[in-house]
Design a protein around this motif. Sequence first.
Motif, mmCIF file in Angstrom:
data_model
loop_
_atom_site.group_PDB
_atom_site.id
_atom_site.type_symbol
_atom_site.label_atom_id
_atom_site.label_comp_id
_atom_site.label_asym_id
_atom_site.label_seq_id
_atom_site.Cartn_x
_atom_site.Cartn_y
_atom_site.Cartn_z
ATOM 1 N N VAL A 158 0.827 -1.215 0.000
ATOM 2 C CA VAL A 158 0.000 0.000 0.000
ATOM 3 C C VAL A 158 0.861 1.264 0.000
ATOM 4 N N LEU A 159 1.924 1.272 0.782
ATOM 5 C CA LEU A 159 2.782 2.464 0.813
ATOM 6 C C LEU A 159 3.429 2.738 -0.546
ATOM 7 N N ASN A 160 3.540 1.715 -1.385
ATOM 8 C CA ASN A 160 4.181 1.889 -2.681
ATOM 9 C C ASN A 160 3.228 1.942 -3.864
ATOM 10 N N THR A 161 1.948 1.739 -3.644
ATOM 11 C CA THR A 161 1.000 1.752 -4.761
ATOM 12 C C THR A 161 -0.232 2.623 -4.527
ATOM 13 N N HIS A 162 -0.509 2.986 -3.299
ATOM 14 C CA HIS A 162 -1.726 3.730 -2.971
ATOM 15 C C HIS A 162 -1.389 5.153 -2.526
ATOM 16 N N ASP A 163 -0.661 5.875 -3.351
ATOM 17 C CA ASP A 163 -0.243 7.234 -2.977
ATOM 18 C C ASP A 163 -1.420 8.202 -2.869
ATOM 19 N N PHE A 164 -2.581 7.808 -3.332
ATOM 20 C CA PHE A 164 -3.786 8.627 -3.262
ATOM 21 C C PHE A 164 -4.471 8.521 -1.898
ATOM 22 N N LEU A 165 -4.100 7.541 -1.104
ATOM 23 C CA LEU A 165 -4.764 7.266 0.162
ATOM 24 C C LEU A 165 -4.346 8.276 1.230
ATOM 25 N N LYS A 166 -5.341 8.902 1.861
ATOM 26 C CA LYS A 166 -5.056 9.822 2.956
ATOM 27 C C LYS A 166 -4.505 9.041 4.141
ATOM 28 N N GLU A 167 -3.632 9.664 4.921
ATOM 29 C CA GLU A 167 -3.007 8.967 6.048
ATOM 30 C C GLU A 167 -4.037 8.446 7.040
ATOM 31 N N THR A 168 -5.071 9.223 7.309
ATOM 32 C CA THR A 168 -6.094 8.764 8.257
ATOM 33 C C THR A 168 -6.784 7.498 7.738
ATOM 34 N N ASP A 169 -7.011 7.434 6.423
ATOM 35 C CA ASP A 169 -7.642 6.245 5.853
ATOM 36 C C ASP A 169 -6.675 5.060 5.858
ATOM 37 N N PHE A 170 -5.404 5.318 5.590
ATOM 38 C CA PHE A 170 -4.390 4.261 5.669
ATOM 39 C C PHE A 170 -4.399 3.645 7.064
ATOM 40 N N LEU A 171 -4.386 4.483 8.090
ATOM 41 C CA LEU A 171 -4.375 3.995 9.468
ATOM 42 C C LEU A 171 -5.659 3.246 9.814
ATOM 43 N N TYR A 172 -6.784 3.718 9.297
ATOM 44 C CA TYR A 172 -8.064 3.038 9.515
ATOM 45 C C TYR A 172 -8.022 1.631 8.912
ATOM 46 N N TYR A 173 -7.604 1.532 7.655
ATOM 47 C CA TYR A 173 -7.567 0.223 6.997
ATOM 48 C C TYR A 173 -6.559 -0.706 7.668
ATOM 49 N N LYS A 174 -5.444 -0.144 8.106
ATOM 50 C CA LYS A 174 -4.446 -0.962 8.795
ATOM 51 C C LYS A 174 -5.036 -1.569 10.065
ATOM 52 N N GLU A 175 -5.807 -0.794 10.778
ATOM 53 C CA GLU A 175 -6.435 -1.284 12.009
ATOM 54 C C GLU A 175 -7.516 -2.324 11.708
ATOM 55 N N MET A 176 -8.261 -2.133 10.623
ATOM 56 C CA MET A 176 -9.380 -3.007 10.294
ATOM 57 C C MET A 176 -8.971 -4.282 9.562
ATOM 58 N N LEU A 177 -7.786 -4.313 8.984
ATOM 59 C CA LEU A 177 -7.374 -5.413 8.118
ATOM 60 C C LEU A 177 -7.523 -6.798 8.760
ATOM 61 N N PRO A 178 -7.075 -7.011 10.011
ATOM 62 C CA PRO A 178 -7.257 -8.346 10.596
ATOM 63 C C PRO A 178 -8.725 -8.778 10.650
ATOM 64 N N THR A 179 -9.636 -7.833 10.810
ATOM 65 C CA THR A 179 -11.062 -8.144 10.786
ATOM 66 C C THR A 179 -11.484 -8.564 9.380
ATOM 67 N N TYR A 180 -10.996 -7.848 8.379
ATOM 68 C CA TYR A 180 -11.315 -8.195 6.985
ATOM 69 C C TYR A 180 -10.817 -9.596 6.647
ATOM 70 N N PHE A 181 -9.653 -9.958 7.172
ATOM 71 C CA PHE A 181 -9.091 -11.283 6.899
ATOM 72 C C PHE A 181 -10.072 -12.395 7.253
ATOM 73 N N LYS A 182 -10.852 -12.182 8.287
ATOM 74 C CA LYS A 182 -11.756 -13.223 8.773
ATOM 75 C C LYS A 182 -12.974 -13.416 7.875
ATOM 76 N N HIS A 183 -13.172 -12.511 6.915
ATOM 77 C CA HIS A 183 -14.352 -12.572 6.050
ATOM 78 C C HIS A 183 -14.032 -13.017 4.632
ATOM 79 N N VAL A 184 -12.802 -13.436 4.403
ATOM 80 C CA VAL A 184 -12.405 -13.891 3.069
ATOM 81 C C VAL A 184 -11.618 -15.192 3.188
#
Length: 140
Positions: A21-47
């Motif tokens: 993400v740090l190398n491909t998602h340069d459009f992502l706002k830092e607050t959104d990056f931090l949000y997704y980073k926090e939520m990612l383990p939860t997302y893992f459980k749904h796929v």
Amino acid sequence: MIREITEMDYPRLMEIWQSAVLNTHDFLKETDFLYYKEMLPTYFKHVDLFGFEKDGELIGFMGTSEENIEMLFIDNDFRGIGIGKKLIAFAITNLKASKVDVNEQNTQAVGFYKYMGFKIVKRSAFDEKGREYPILHMKL
């Protein structure tokens, strides 16, 4: 080698995700990056998660749900050597995946999925959380 992911792999998945993400998602706002980073383990459980190992180390992974490719991330140090292609081919052949949603601003990913045979069938102006990250809905 492609294998199923277990919960013990989550810390490495987080490292891969951040590297990608740090190398491909340069459009992502830092607050959104931090949000997704926090939520990612939860997302893992749904796929259903599958990873690509090279020399015993996970270097890429994808998550699928039904016919959808929900996530695909490759460690930045290993991008461009065919790992994404192998994971997508696995998803299409073994998991019957035929759809993917991609951030429109992630032009590398859009180009990659087009190269893999996906076509844009719809565009949404906002992501699923209502944020201003347009989504391209693609299908084989």
